[in-house]
Write a protein that holds these residues in place. Structure first.
Motif, mmCIF file in Angstrom:
data_model
loop_
_atom_site.group_PDB
_atom_site.id
_atom_site.type_symbol
_atom_site.label_atom_id
_atom_site.label_comp_id
_atom_site.label_asym_id
_atom_site.label_seq_id
_atom_site.Cartn_x
_atom_site.Cartn_y
_atom_site.Cartn_z
ATOM 1 N N UNK A 58 -16.880 -7.206 18.678
ATOM 2 C CA UNK A 58 -15.646 -6.704 18.080
ATOM 3 C C UNK A 58 -15.951 -5.360 17.436
ATOM 4 N N UNK A 59 -14.941 -4.538 17.245
ATOM 5 C CA UNK A 59 -15.133 -3.247 16.600
ATOM 6 C C UNK A 59 -15.515 -3.403 15.135
ATOM 7 N N UNK A 60 -16.250 -2.426 14.630
ATOM 8 C CA UNK A 60 -16.703 -2.505 13.238
ATOM 9 C C UNK A 60 -15.529 -2.493 12.270
ATOM 10 N N UNK A 61 -14.513 -1.692 12.563
ATOM 11 C CA UNK A 61 -13.357 -1.637 11.660
ATOM 12 C C UNK A 61 -12.651 -2.990 11.595
ATOM 13 N N UNK A 62 -12.479 -3.637 12.744
ATOM 14 C CA UNK A 62 -11.823 -4.952 12.767
ATOM 15 C C UNK A 62 -12.704 -5.996 12.093
ATOM 16 N N UNK A 63 -14.023 -5.925 12.286
ATOM 17 C CA UNK A 63 -14.924 -6.878 11.649
ATOM 18 C C UNK A 63 -14.851 -6.767 10.125
ATOM 19 N N UNK A 64 -14.672 -5.562 9.630
ATOM 20 C CA UNK A 64 -14.581 -5.361 8.180
ATOM 21 C C UNK A 64 -13.264 -5.892 7.628
ATOM 22 N N UNK A 65 -12.170 -5.548 8.287
ATOM 23 C CA UNK A 65 -10.849 -5.922 7.768
ATOM 24 C C UNK A 65 -10.552 -7.412 7.938
ATOM 25 N N UNK A 66 -11.017 -8.013 9.041
ATOM 26 C CA UNK A 66 -10.642 -9.412 9.302
ATOM 27 C C UNK A 66 -11.685 -10.412 8.840
#
Length: 401
Positions: free
Chosen positions: A211-219
């Motif tokens: 998964x993308x790093x941004x999505x991993x952080x937010x979700x």
């Protein structure tokens, strides 16, 4: 010219055009011998250039094959503390690694704990299939020389949305055959946008969902700390970079950082380079020596056969310098003729051999310039003795010989 009681003697000199003309005339008067002598030089130079070109082309092919094995790839992982506890890498580690001199590419993955991969919500949570979820950056695929089997890798846009890219084995276990399918990461439904071919440089990631790093952080609340950092550098810098990695990643406790050792293929590549270099120097020296002997032999015989010509020119006013210059110019022209022909012949051999074996044509331009330049140098050295001998021939002895 006389001025007062002083006598000024002007030294006779040949113009450059005259030097070329007298040198060329000496060669053109004996075309058969010149052609055979130039052919001998050409074969020697062609052999040298062909050996160099074939070897460098073969080495380029070998280097490409070894590079595909990740000879310059190092991995950085957290080790153990002095007390044996698990440690983590700092969140800024990947950026720091990219600042090391010699590092060309860097990227990382972070395993998201307690997040499993399922085909749908009806799957038993305990049946994760040994698959992990990894937060990955945009540059990871290029760093690992990976290619999508279907679909695409993340972009800046898709990395922040509920999307996933599956490793080849993970896709097979989930029964995903094309992008667009839905899977579950824990209790979150995401869309598969790509399926990867096998990753030969990191086969352990073939069972992962990325998964993308941004999505991993937010979700999933990822804290930005990488689990594994991948780094690629120039071959010559691998050892130096490896020594710097622990102190760069964790300056306070470098002993808590584990760095992989360089690939054995890199040592094999360096050994092959040394072997090729020794081969080229040896064969090149032999080829140049053969060419030089051919020039010297031709010029010595020419001096012996042209004693009357030398005597006549001396009797008509030619100085020793004129005679020496004439024969040296002939030697240089003969060498240049053989060198140019040998260079063209050698390149033709390289092209045919590379095409036959499906190799890239990789010949440093300096090889051609060096071949011609070395031929001229050898020709000058080889023609110097005959030129001096011709200049010292007495006019009367030459005319009576």
């Amino acid at each position: 010219m006389r001025r007062g009681n002083q006598t000024e003697i002007r030294r006779s000199r040949l113009l450059r055009s005259d030097v070329y003309r007298v040198g060329a005339s000496g060669l053109s008067s004996r075309p058969t011998r010149v052609i055979l002598s130039a052919l001998g030089i050409a074969i020697g130079i062609a052999a040298m250039i062909a050996v160099v070109g074939i070897s460098t082309s073969s080495r380029a092919k070998l280097d490409a094959q070894l590079a595909s094995l990740g000879t310059n790839l190092l991995t950085v992982q957290p080790g153990k503390s002095f007390g044996g506890e698990d440690v983590t890498l700092p969140a800024e580690s990947t950026g720091k690694v990219g600042l090391i001199r010699g590092v060309e590419k860097t990227g990382a993955v972070a395993t998201l704990p307690d997040v499993n991969v399922y085909r749908n919500r009806l799957i038993d949570p305990s049946m994760s299939g040994g698959m992990e979820v990894q937060a990955a950056g945009l540059d990871l695929l290029g760093l690992l020389d990976g290619t999508p089997r279907q679909g695409t890798w993340f972009t800046e846009a898709t990395a922040s949305y509920p999307t996933a890219v599956l490793g080849g084995i993970a896709a097979d276990r989930l029964g995903i055959v094309s992008p667009g399918s839905q899977i579950w990461l824990g209790d979150t439904q995401v869309t598969v946008i790509g399926i990867l071919d096998a990753l030969p440089l990191a086969p352990e990631l073939d069972t992962s969902a990325f998964v993308g790093e941004a999505f991993a952080t937010s979700r999933f609340g990822w804290d930005g700390k990488p689990t594994v950092i991948f780094e690629r550098s120039a071959d010559a810098a691998v050892e130096a970079v490896r020594d710097l990695l622990p102190r760069t990643v964790n300056p306070e406790n470098p002993e808590n950082v584990s760095v992989s050792r360089p690939s054995d293929a890199l040592a094999a590549k360096n050994a092959a380079d040394l072997a090729f270099t020794g081969l080229l120097v040896g064969l090149g020296s032999v080829a140049l020596l053969v060419g030089g002997i051919g020039v010297a032999n031709t010029m010595v015989i020419s001096v012996l056969e042209r004693r009357r010509e030398i005597g006549l020119r001396r009797a008509l006013g030619a100085t020793r310098g004129h005679i020496r210059t004439q024969f040296l110019a002939e030697a240089l022209l003969l060498s240049a003729l053989g060198g140019l022909a040998g260079t063209a012949l050698g390149f033709g051999v390289i092209a045919v051999f590379a095409e036959t074996n499906d190799w890239p044509i990789s010949v440093p331009p300096a090889v051609f310039a060096g071949g011609i330049g070395a031929t001229m140098l050898i020709g000058a050295v080889a023609g110097l003795y005959p030129a001096i001998r011709a200049a010292r021939t007495p006019p009367t002895a030459a005319l009576n010989g």
